[in-house]
Design a protein around this motif. Structure first.
Motif, short mmCIF file in Angstrom:
data_model
loop_
_atom_site.label_atom_id
_atom_site.label_comp_id
_atom_site.label_asym_id
_atom_site.label_seq_id
_atom_site.Cartn_x
_atom_site.Cartn_y
_atom_site.Cartn_z
N ASN A 111 -9.60 6.71 -8.75
CA ASN A 111 -10.43 5.22 -8.26
C ASN A 111 -9.99 4.88 -7.08
OD1 ASN A 111 -8.05 3.10 -8.27
ND2 ASN A 111 -7.99 4.08 -11.20
N VAL A 112 -11.66 3.26 -6.50
CA VAL A 112 -10.88 3.30 -5.61
C VAL A 112 -10.31 2.15 -5.39
CG1 VAL A 112 -12.97 1.26 -5.67
CG2 VAL A 112 -13.01 2.43 -3.71
N LYS A 113 -9.53 1.31 -6.24
CA LYS A 113 -8.20 0.85 -6.08
C LYS A 113 -7.32 1.47 -5.05
CE LYS A 113 -6.35 -2.69 -8.92
NZ LYS A 113 -5.48 -3.17 -10.69
N GLU A 114 -7.26 2.49 -6.08
CA GLU A 114 -6.14 3.49 -5.72
C GLU A 114 -6.62 3.71 -4.20
OE1 GLU A 114 -3.70 6.21 -8.95
OE2 GLU A 114 -4.83 7.09 -7.57
N LEU A 115 -7.44 4.02 -3.90
CA LEU A 115 -7.93 4.49 -2.55
C LEU A 115 -8.15 3.41 -0.85
CD1 LEU A 115 -8.52 6.57 -0.34
CD2 LEU A 115 -11.22 5.73 -1.12
N ASP A 116 -8.26 2.87 -2.06
CA ASP A 116 -7.92 0.72 -1.08
C ASP A 116 -6.14 1.27 -0.79
OD1 ASP A 116 -10.19 0.11 -0.79
OD2 ASP A 116 -10.28 -0.86 -1.86
N LEU A 117 -5.63 1.71 -1.17
CA LEU A 117 -3.49 1.22 -0.49
C LEU A 117 -3.53 2.62 0.33
CD1 LEU A 117 -2.41 1.21 -4.37
CD2 LEU A 117 -2.74 -0.46 -2.88
N ILE A 118 -4.63 3.79 0.01
CA ILE A 118 -4.34 4.75 0.88
C ILE A 118 -4.43 3.97 2.16
CG2 ILE A 118 -4.87 7.01 1.30
CD1 ILE A 118 -4.58 7.70 -1.73
N LEU A 119 -6.00 3.98 1.93
CA LEU A 119 -6.27 3.22 3.15
C LEU A 119 -5.64 1.79 3.79
CD1 LEU A 119 -10.70 3.69 2.32
CD2 LEU A 119 -9.16 5.22 2.92
N GLU A 120 -5.45 1.72 3.37
CA GLU A 120 -4.92 0.18 4.33
C GLU A 120 -3.22 0.32 4.84
OE1 GLU A 120 -7.18 -2.89 0.39
OE2 GLU A 120 -4.48 -2.52 1.02
N ALA A 121 -3.03 1.54 3.66
CA ALA A 121 -1.80 1.42 4.84
C ALA A 121 -2.21 2.90 5.87
CB ALA A 121 -0.93 2.62 3.49
N CYS A 122 -2.80 3.69 5.53
CA CYS A 122 -3.17 4.09 6.96
C CYS A 122 -3.69 3.13 8.63
CB CYS A 122 -4.74 5.24 7.03
SG CYS A 122 -4.32 6.81 5.86
N GLU A 123 -4.49 2.35 7.82
CA GLU A 123 -5.27 1.53 9.26
C GLU A 123 -3.60 0.20 9.55
OE1 GLU A 123 -8.53 -0.86 7.61
OE2 GLU A 123 -8.11 -2.15 9.71
N SER A 124 -2.66 0.49 8.69
CA SER A 124 -1.70 -0.62 8.94
C SER A 124 -1.10 0.12 9.88
CB SER A 124 -1.08 -1.66 7.99
OG SER A 124 -0.49 -0.67 7.29
N SER A 125 -1.19 1.84 9.85
CA SER A 125 -0.22 1.99 10.63
C SER A 125 -0.53 2.80 11.52
CB SER A 125 0.68 3.57 9.57
OG SER A 125 1.41 3.03 8.88
N GLY A 126 -2.11 2.63 12.22
CA GLY A 126 -2.88 3.45 12.64
C GLY A 126 -3.41 4.59 13.05
N VAL A 127 -3.25 5.69 12.05
CA VAL A 127 -2.98 6.48 11.68
C VAL A 127 -4.12 7.34 11.19
CG1 VAL A 127 -0.63 7.53 11.51
CG2 VAL A 127 -2.53 7.26 9.56
N GLN A 128 -5.02 8.71 11.33
CA GLN A 128 -6.10 8.65 10.97
C GLN A 128 -6.29 9.42 9.26
OE1 GLN A 128 -9.35 9.31 13.04
NE2 GLN A 128 -10.45 9.58 10.98
N PHE A 129 -7.43 8.75 8.86
CA PHE A 129 -7.28 9.17 7.43
C PHE A 129 -8.96 10.27 7.45
CE2 PHE A 129 -10.15 9.27 3.06
CZ PHE A 129 -9.46 9.11 2.86
N MET A 130 -8.58 11.02 6.83
CA MET A 130 -9.62 11.96 6.66
C MET A 130 -9.79 12.59 5.23
SD MET A 130 -11.69 15.22 8.96
CE MET A 130 -11.84 14.33 10.18
N ASP A 131 -10.54 12.73 4.21
CA ASP A 131 -11.03 13.59 3.45
C ASP A 131 -11.18 15.26 3.39
OD1 ASP A 131 -14.16 14.11 2.60
OD2 ASP A 131 -13.74 12.23 1.94
N ALA A 132 -10.79 16.48 2.17
CA ALA A 132 -11.29 17.14 2.62
C ALA A 132 -12.41 17.93 2.17
CB ALA A 132 -9.95 18.71 2.48
N THR A 133 -13.47 17.67 2.84
CA THR A 133 -14.83 17.19 2.37
C THR A 133 -15.12 18.47 3.67
OG1 THR A 133 -15.00 16.25 1.21
CG2 THR A 133 -17.57 17.14 1.56
N MET A 134 -15.08 19.62 2.94
CA MET A 134 -15.28 21.12 4.53
C MET A 134 -16.86 21.15 4.68
SD MET A 134 -12.66 23.71 2.88
CE MET A 134 -11.22 22.95 2.28
N TRP A 135 -18.03 21.46 4.06
CA TRP A 135 -18.72 21.38 4.25
C TRP A 135 -19.48 20.32 5.17
CZ3 TRP A 135 -23.03 18.15 3.32
CH2 TRP A 135 -22.81 16.94 2.55
N MET A 136 -18.94 19.13 5.27
CA MET A 136 -19.07 18.12 6.43
C MET A 136 -19.35 18.71 8.25
SD MET A 136 -20.05 15.81 4.28
CE MET A 136 -20.31 14.33 5.19
#
Lengths: 361, 361
Positions: B107-132
């Protein structure tokens, strides 16, 4: 056996679609045009001339005159929907077989008046849904009925849209509340609904829910809408119909073991042949680097265009009733009624703010 | 300028999909595999051997060891969804860039924990949706953006289904409530939702209503479902996702002046080229005896498979952050989040008995 005596058609009105169906009557081997009626005699005369009617065909200045002509076996009625109940009932009462344009009525109550009149007069009823009569439709059904290649329907999606354009959106009978009050739902949604019922072997859905938005003109006539349909066995269907989106005529059917797609189901791109696309038992290849098999194309040729095959089928039934004393074929009024029942449910759902509606037959 | 220093990947777990993505890391010009971790060291060793890892790649008996390896720049996380929040957050905290398999979270609550962690560490986040990342996707967008050929989106329909089969339906992580609780909605519905958002230029819909039926396994995990989505401008979308229907991967987009269809959007039938089909300004011909033009096929070649292009894009962003001090690209976490927001709304609608749900960003 000699050539069958052709069924003698009268046409009520000079609608544009009657040009196409007149041509079909000329092409079909077992029908002929004997009369056309219009509120304007002049219009009837020039319509007959412009559309290659036999020289013997009569032109009348009223619809009644066609119905009173003893040489007329059957009538084709392409009038605006709001006039169907009046003229189809009268035609049946005058013992004329009825080929009625779609949508057949404004609601199932009206349609029942028509069907009752046809039944009590012993005349054939058929709606003018042309694609039902294309040989491609038979071939597609063979695929859907194949337990190895398709097995069970899980989901159906259908689309019929075209761009009406400014003139159409202002003046066409299909956007006038007093003429074709169902708008895009009655015009293009009729085909989507029929396609879905056809795919479901004419089993009615349990519920219908309109898609949670629809577009209307100022008079409240539907310009675009859609719905989801649900069957007791978990099967699902969706459709979208519109006067506001580029011409699209799709059926997509997902089965447990196969799928089928057609992109010109209402009117084939070409008149003499029509394709459909199927896949069975599709799988991802090793490592999911691709899929196999890709959809296969089947092209079905037809000697006569689908509207001529419709006229031929209708005339064949009428011929059997006239010549052999057969009973009218009940399949055609039955599927018309089911289509109307679903349209009514979609309309009811829209009117109730896109609520779920139980389908009552 | 010389060849870029390749981004050094670690992989968490030996999931089947990691075989495909490992191959992609070997194919991409700017990435290399330096480590894999599994709860079983033996499994990690044989995975590395069987999937052509560089001889220098390290195999670890834990995920932690990968995250603690200073030679690892980025991790690919193909773990079951329920483990994403734990391992993606930890990876970000250890300054590893995160390529996360979909569905990204429960759910988005969980995702926000991930995205916040990535943002505060300055790392790139990407989901593996290949067709994009397939060049076909760019070409399709060019068509949709063309005011002459397509103009405005009116309706979108997307399908992704495949047949799980008895073994899958019994044992696969995607049908286990403790591992991938979103079932078919998270697995195949993710792609449909993304396709719809992509077609809508990532504008979120106002409301979502699940189609009025869904199939579940005994543990309550979704095996098939669908939804309709509505935007403020009257645009409509529908999708259907399933583990119980023959492999189908469709996007159909209706515009005011054109339409677009693709039948293998998730994984192209062929690895090296992929078709899509468009029509513009389609019209019935005289007497409506046919239609013109029929859909045109565009085949888009690609030198690298879409998953290698994904790895290349991700690695390029990581390389810029490492080498040039760039900021992470925000587009990718943003569209992941929007996709998850819509999935959550569909799930909420299903849980509420297929009621309409407002989409809250």
């Amino acid at each position: 056996m000699g050539k069958p005596v052709p069924v003698r058609f009268g046409i009520l009105g000079c609608a544009n679609i009657a040009r196409k169906v007149s041509r079909a009557m000329n092409l079909a081997p077992n029908s002929t045009i004997v009369a056309i009626g219009s509120r304007s005699l002049e219009k009837a005369i020039s319509f007959a001339k412009e559309n290659g009617f036999p020289a013997s065909a009569k032109a009348y200045g009223s619809y009644d005159a066609v119905l009173d002509d003893p040489d007329v076996d059957a009538v084709y009625i392409p009038l605006p929907t709001s006039l169907h109940v009046r003229w189809a009932v009268l035609a049946a009462q005058k013992k004329k077989h009825v080929l009625l344009d779609k949508p057949v009525a404004l609601n199932v109550k009206e349609l029942d008046l028509i069907l009752e009149a046809c039944e009590s007069s012993g005349v054939q009823f058929m709606d003018a849904t042309m694609w039902m009569h294309h040989p491609r439709t038979v071939k597609m059904k063979e695929f859907l009925s194949d337990p190895q290649k398709f097995r069970q329907v899980k989901a159906v999606h259908s689309v019929f849209s075209y761009v009406g354009g400014p003139e159409f959106l202002k003046n066409d009978i299909r956007v006038k509340p007093d003429l074709d009050a169902l708008g895009a739902l009655g015009d293009t949604g009729w085909y989507c609904t029929r396609a879905i019922l056809w795919a479901a072997d004419y089993q009615l859905p349990k519920t219908v829910t309109a898609l949670p938005d629809a577009e209307f003109n100022e008079a409240g006539v539907i310009l675009s809408c859609g719905a989801s349909l649900r069957w007791e066995d978990g099967k699902i269907a969706t459709f979208y119909c519109s006067f506001l989106a580029n011409l699209t005529m799709d059926i997509t059917i997902l089965g447990t073991d196969g799928n089928l797609r057609v992109h010109d189901f209402v009117i084939p791109f070409q008149e003499n042949n029509a394709p459909f696309y199927v896949t069975s038992n599709s799988r991802f290849v090793e490592l999911s680097l691709g899929c196999d098999p890709s959809p296969g194309e089947h092209v079905i040729a037809t000697e006569l265009p689908q509207e001529a095959l419709m006229v031929r089928e209708f005339s064949s039934l009428v011929g059997s009733i006239k010549g052999l004393g057969s009973k009218p074929e009940k399949k055609w009024p039955e599927i018309s009624r089911k289509t109307q029942v679903v349209l009514d449910a979609v309309k009811a759902s829209i009117d109730k703010g896109f609520e779920l509606v139980e389908v009552v037959f």
